[in-house]
Design an enzyme around this catalytic site. Structure first.
Site, PDB file in Angstrom:
ATOM      1  N   ASP A 221       0.818  -1.214   0.000  1.00  0.00           N
ATOM      2  CA  ASP A 221       0.000   0.000   0.000  1.00  0.00           C
ATOM      3  C   ASP A 221       0.855   1.269   0.000  1.00  0.00           C
ATOM      4  OD1 ASP A 221      -2.677   1.329   0.684  1.00  0.00           O
ATOM      5  OD2 ASP A 221      -1.392   2.013   2.327  1.00  0.00           O
ATOM      6  N   GLU A 295       1.438  -0.444  -5.050  1.00  0.00           N
ATOM      7  CA  GLU A 295       0.420   0.566  -5.342  1.00  0.00           C
ATOM      8  C   GLU A 295       1.056   1.943  -5.407  1.00  0.00           C
ATOM      9  OE1 GLU A 295      -1.682   2.463  -2.310  1.00  0.00           O
ATOM     10  OE2 GLU A 295      -3.548   2.637  -3.393  1.00  0.00           O
TER      11      GLU A 295
END
Ligand SMILES: *[C@@H]1O[C@H](CO)[C@@H](O)[C@H](O)[C@H]1NC(C)=O
Ligand SMILES: *[C@@H]1O[C@H](CO)[C@@H](O)[C@H](O)[C@H]1NC(C)=O
Ligand SMILES: [Ca+2]
Ligand SMILES: [Ca+2]
Length: 554
Positions: A221, A295
């Protein structure tokens, strides 16, 4: 001077061999947002037992791997992206035993489980942060602390002008220690200090902990935010970021600044390569390649850096967000082609592309493009060369749900303090409960109130209904998933074209087999000459057609 044409001779030994592909190169990754998938105990919140109970559904639709948004212990200020205990399961989602049962069931069905790794920050309600506040030095050094700046009136201000991604200062003062801590995201998400080797080691241990439990990889993330600039280069003070000129009306907004010191620092890529080394240690033991997805919403040049630097390997899947960031329902066919070519153009020749049209942070395909383009986008995602990623619900064409200001819980929306325009940044609409059937709460939960309301239209946009009718998004998706396993889609070459401003088409071919995918983006119908594509002539057989197509299969 005259330029002579150059004749290129083909290499003498052409090695035509189809390489054995790794599991992650051919599978479909299905993203599950645990809070919204299935609620097994009627509290209105999805949970691990719920996921386990529906793993067979993933098999049915041709999915071989799932990545789960965070299910770790969290006070939920950012719905699990604020982790309080990286080594435990969130109590609303179940227990460690439930997680182990999930892994066991997945193994039985040969479904790989990929977890979400949130390395940039922890939670302000974690033991680590609490210990830091008590002055426990080991944990104090896990976070980024700075002195405030006192002005001539004796008023204290944050150390510099950095803003958080969710708006307002990225600094929060804590009286206990008399300093500000950095949070690039919400106040409840203190950034870790990656310049501290103990943090680096701790996070590797987190990875090892879950790898030991049998997970097949991690989605990482907010990776771009990992490192901040080294303040030693600036006389020991973290420098202000320059103004971007883009949002001069709102000095508190993230876009007000140009983030040259808080994202995409060189050290960040190195850390990804270090994590890959941890995964590779596991592969050496059991032969299973662990997958790393990163990401980062960034330029193609920077995205490619996550793959590796030529010497060291990094992520196998730096997420390719063009279908989210670059195009929408207004895009023309040339714009779609241009966007899709981007990743393919920049990626290293020996790496695979990946295709992602939706996730828990962005409006759904049916809403961002059009309900009529659901099948078309699924065709792109599943049939282009590379790895397919599906956000739960895209296979049935779920739409964004309506979530009133009163029901809104996403911090990104709440921080706007704007009951009128909040929905423009709210991520709640794409997180509404998964639609299983036409019963109460779309079969998601038996609760009287679910954590987010169920979206309208679930009476037809649900799994049970779409299974029961011949032509549905779900049945088309299943056919695409099967077609995708053909050698032509695994190994075949690719060529695309905008046949006119409304029609995008591509061809895949391999050992004499040719498939054409033709996507009309608009209502207007066209007669088009597909012999434009080399070796396409005579009778074409229709294999799969979308819900909207007037053609018949055969
Ligand atoms: C943690 O941060 C949140 C805001 O994200 C705040 O509401 C909460 O009170 C904080 N908790 C503590 C213990 O400081
Ligand atoms: C077209 O077909 C010929 C004959 O089968 C084949 O040699 C050639 O590679 C094909 N070209 C393309 C671009 O498919
Ligand atoms: Ca539950
Ligand atoms: Ca950071």
């Amino acid at each position: 001077m005259r330029l002579n044409p150059i004749l290129l001779l083909p290499a003498l030994f052409l090695l035509v061999q189809t390489r054995e592909l790794q599991w992650w190169e051919t599978t479909i990754f299905y993203q599950i947002y645990p809070r919204s998938f299935v609620d097994s105990d009627g509290d209105g919140i999805g949970d691990l037992k719920g996921i386990t109970s529906k793993l067979e559904y993933l098999r049915e639709i041709g999915v071989g791997a799932t990545w789960l948004s965070p299910m770790f212990q969290s006070p939920m200020y950012d719905f699990g992206y604020d982790i309080a205990d990286f080594y435990d399961v969130h109590n609303e989602y179940g227990t460690m035993q439930d997680f182990e049962d999930l892994i066991a069931k997945a193994k039985e069905l040969d479904i790989k489980i990929v977890l979400d790794f949130v390395p940039n920050h922890g939670s302000n309600e974690s033991v680590w942060f609490e210990e830091a506040l008590k002055g426990h030095e080991q944990y104090y050094d896990y976070f980024v602390w700075e002195d405030g700046v006192v002005d001539e009136n004796g008023v204290m201000h944050p150390p510099n002008n950095w803003n958080s991604v969710f708006r307002k200062s990225a600094w929060e003062y804590r009286e206990e220690v008399g300093k500000y801590y950095l949070h690039q995201f919400v106040i409840g998400q203190p950034d870790f200090n990656y310049r501290n080797p103990a943090v680096v080691e701790e996070m590797k241990n987190v990875l090892r902990f879950w790898l030991d439990k049998g997970v097949a990889g991690f989605r990482i993330d907010a990776i771009s935010h990992l490192f901040e600039v080294d303040k030693e280069l600036y006389g020991g003070k973290l420098p202000d970021e320059p103004l971007s000129g883009r949002r001069s009306d709102d000095p508190l907004s993230y876009d007000y600044l140009d983030h040259i010191y808080t994202v995409n620092q060189d050290e960040t890529y190195d850390m990804v390569y270090q994590w890959r080394e941890v995964f590779d240690e596991y592969e050496k033991i059991d032969g299973l390649q662990r997958v790393v997805m990163t990401e980062a919403y960034t330029s193609p040049q920077l995205t490619m850096r996550y793959f590796g630097d030529g010497e060291r390997e990094g992520a196998q899947m730096p997420f390719n967000f063009v279908l989210i960031s670059d195009v929408n329902g207004d895009s023309t066919a040339p714009e779609i082609k241009y966007a899709l070519d981007k990743f393919l153009t920049f990626k290293p020749i020996d790496k695979l592309a990946n295709w992602v049209a939706g996730n828990h942070d962005n409006n759904r395909v049916a809403s961002r493009f059009s309900p009529k383009l659901v099948d078309g986008i699924n065709m792109i995602v599943l049939l282009l060369p590379g790895i397919a990623v599906t956000y739960m619900g895209e296979e049935i064409g779920m739409k964004d749900g309506f979530v009133s200001w009163e029901d809104t819980v996403d911090p990104s929306a709440c921080n706007t303090d704007d009951p009128i325009n909040y929905y423009q940044v709210s991520r709640d609409p794409e997180r509404t409960p998964f639609q299983w059937n036409s019963e109460k709460n779309a079969g998601f939960s038996t609760a009287d109130k679910t954590w987010l309301p169920v979206a309208d239209g679930y009476e037809a946009l649900n799994v049970e209904f779409q299974k029961s009718v011949e032509r549905s998004h779900l049945n088309i998706y299943k056919k695409l998933a099967i077609l995708r396993t053909e050698p032509v889609f695994r190994h075949g070459r690719f060529e695309s074209s905008a046949l006119n401003s409304d029609v995008f088409a591509f061809r895949r071919w391999h050992e004499g087999e040719i498939y054409l995918v033709v996507i009309n983006l608009r209502e207007q119908s066209y007669s088009l000459d597909l012999t434009y594509f080399e070796n396409v002539s005579g009778h074409l057989e229709i294999v799969i057609n979308s819900m909207e197509s007037p053609k018949v299969v055969g």
